[in-house]
Design a protein around this motif. Structure first.
Motif, mmCIF file in Angstrom:
data_model
loop_
_atom_site.group_PDB
_atom_site.id
_atom_site.type_symbol
_atom_site.label_atom_id
_atom_site.label_comp_id
_atom_site.label_asym_id
_atom_site.label_seq_id
_atom_site.Cartn_x
_atom_site.Cartn_y
_atom_site.Cartn_z
ATOM 1 N N VAL A 37 94.666 11.799 50.873
ATOM 2 C CA VAL A 37 93.544 11.529 49.955
ATOM 3 C C VAL A 37 93.617 12.539 48.821
ATOM 4 O O VAL A 37 94.269 13.585 48.956
ATOM 5 N N HIS A 38 92.968 12.252 47.726
ATOM 6 C CA HIS A 38 92.857 13.233 46.649
ATOM 7 C C HIS A 38 91.392 13.649 46.517
ATOM 8 O O HIS A 38 90.555 12.861 46.060
ATOM 9 N N CYS A 39 91.113 14.871 46.928
ATOM 10 C CA CYS A 39 89.758 15.420 46.839
ATOM 11 C C CYS A 39 89.584 15.897 45.394
ATOM 12 O O CYS A 39 90.388 16.709 44.917
ATOM 13 N N ARG A 40 88.566 15.413 44.722
ATOM 14 C CA ARG A 40 88.474 15.640 43.279
ATOM 15 C C ARG A 40 88.277 17.117 42.933
ATOM 16 O O ARG A 40 88.520 17.523 41.789
ATOM 17 N N TYR A 41 87.834 17.930 43.893
ATOM 18 C CA TYR A 41 87.572 19.357 43.643
ATOM 19 C C TYR A 41 88.762 20.223 44.061
ATOM 20 O O TYR A 41 88.660 21.454 44.064
ATOM 21 N N CYS A 42 89.896 19.597 44.414
ATOM 22 C CA CYS A 42 91.008 20.336 45.035
ATOM 23 C C CYS A 42 91.472 21.508 44.164
ATOM 24 O O CYS A 42 91.791 21.324 42.987
#
Ligand code: SF4
Length: 310
Positions: free
Chosen positions: A92-97
């Motif tokens: 997944v791509h966590c937007r806060y990464c």
């Protein structure tokens, strides 16, 4: 028509931005409440136009990863432990990464580079713990992971293996028998630090994945990030701790958001974070209260915040 000439060369950062598209899993999609515009799961994974905002203090390398690169694929920040960045890919791509701009292309571990990285870990006798990180190391095939774990097992000074992964909650079927066998065969303790920010990310499937890991002898911890609109309330944090423990996972860290470019809209004021953690402590037994910490580039360890440390 003439050829289109880019006005500036593509940098690693612009490649990383382009690659950080929305990415979720079928399980996660099934958990997102599409009727709720403020859904805490959607907020973590759906693109927000505010990601394009340039906010002072928020930049591409918020925790000094580049300066900590010892050899390609190895980040060595703290005494006694080092990160092995096996892949830039995630489920997944966590937007806060905090690594959303990390130049993974420059750190790609082909076989010779992996051998050099493992040699670095072997040659520094003070490294007693290797942390498999990424990206998400558990997106790799169980065969490849088993080979890496076997190579690490041959390092005589290692005493622990740690894995940072979001897989058990977002893609729990990835925790398969072969992976669990490889972890069970590692001759020293193995710790898996999951990454769950909201109680609704935990399901029957995640429980089963954690059960399989525990049966393989793995110690289970969780790290969460304090995120505006996701878990910045006493109820949300307390529910998360309770539900993690229901699934056999101990809340370990609550991170202050790393100031990465594109994530400023997730920021929670530190004083508010301290107030929340103190209130959670009033409600739950101490072992369910995560340590509230911040990572400061160049520091020799994470920095505890407020009265909640300890
Ligand atoms: S899983 Fe981890 S590394 Fe991957 S995008 Fe999410 S926070 Fe970043």
């Amino acid at each position: 028509m003439g050829a289109i000439i880019p006005d500036k060369p593509e940098t690693s950062q612009s490649r990383a931005d382009r690659d950080f598209v929305e990415l979720t899993t079928p399980l996660l999609d099934s958990l997102i409440d599409t009727q709720d515009p403020a859904d805490p799961l959607a907020r973590q994974f759906r693109f927000d136009p505010r990601e394009a905002d340039e906010v002072p203090g928020f930049h591409a390398d918020p925790v000094g990863d580049l300066a900590a690169t010892a050899v390609p694929g190895v980040l060595h920040k703290y005494h006694g432990r080092a990160l092995l960045v096996l892949t830039g890919a995630c489920a997944v791509h966590c937007r806060y990464c905090f690594r959303r701009h990390f130049p993974y292309d420059e750190q790609r571990l082909d076989e010779p580079a992996l051998q050099r990285a493992i040699a670095y870990l072997r040659d520094d006798a003070e490294i007693t713990e290797v942390i498999l990180s990424g990206g998400d190391p558990l997106v790799l095939s169980s065969r490849r992971l088993a080979a890496v774990i076997e190579a690490l097992a041959a390092i005589p000074t290692l005493r622990r293996l740690r894995i940072h992964s979001r897989i058990p909650s977002v893609s729990p079927e990835r925790v398969d028998a072969r992976l669990c066998r490889a972890l069970a065969d590692f001759p020293h303790p193995v710790v898996l630090v999951a990454h769950v920010n909201h109680a609704r990310e935990l399901t029957g499937e995640s429980r089963a994945a954690f059960d399989r890991l525990r049966s393989a002898g793995v110690t289970l911890l969780n790290q969460a990030v304090l995120l505006a609109g996701v878990n910045d309330s006493v109820d949300a944090l307390a529910d998360l701790s309770e539900r993690l423990f229901d699934q056999g996972v101990l809340p370990y860290y609550l991170h202050q958001l790393d100031p990465v470019a594109g994530a400023a809209h997730f920021a929670v004021d530190r004083q508010e974070g301290e107030r929340l953690v103190v209130a959670v402590r009033d409600r739950l037994p101490g072992y369910l209260v995560p340590r509230y910490v911040i990572e400061v580039a160049g520091e020799s360890s994470k920095t505890p915040l407020g009265p909640a440390n300890g």
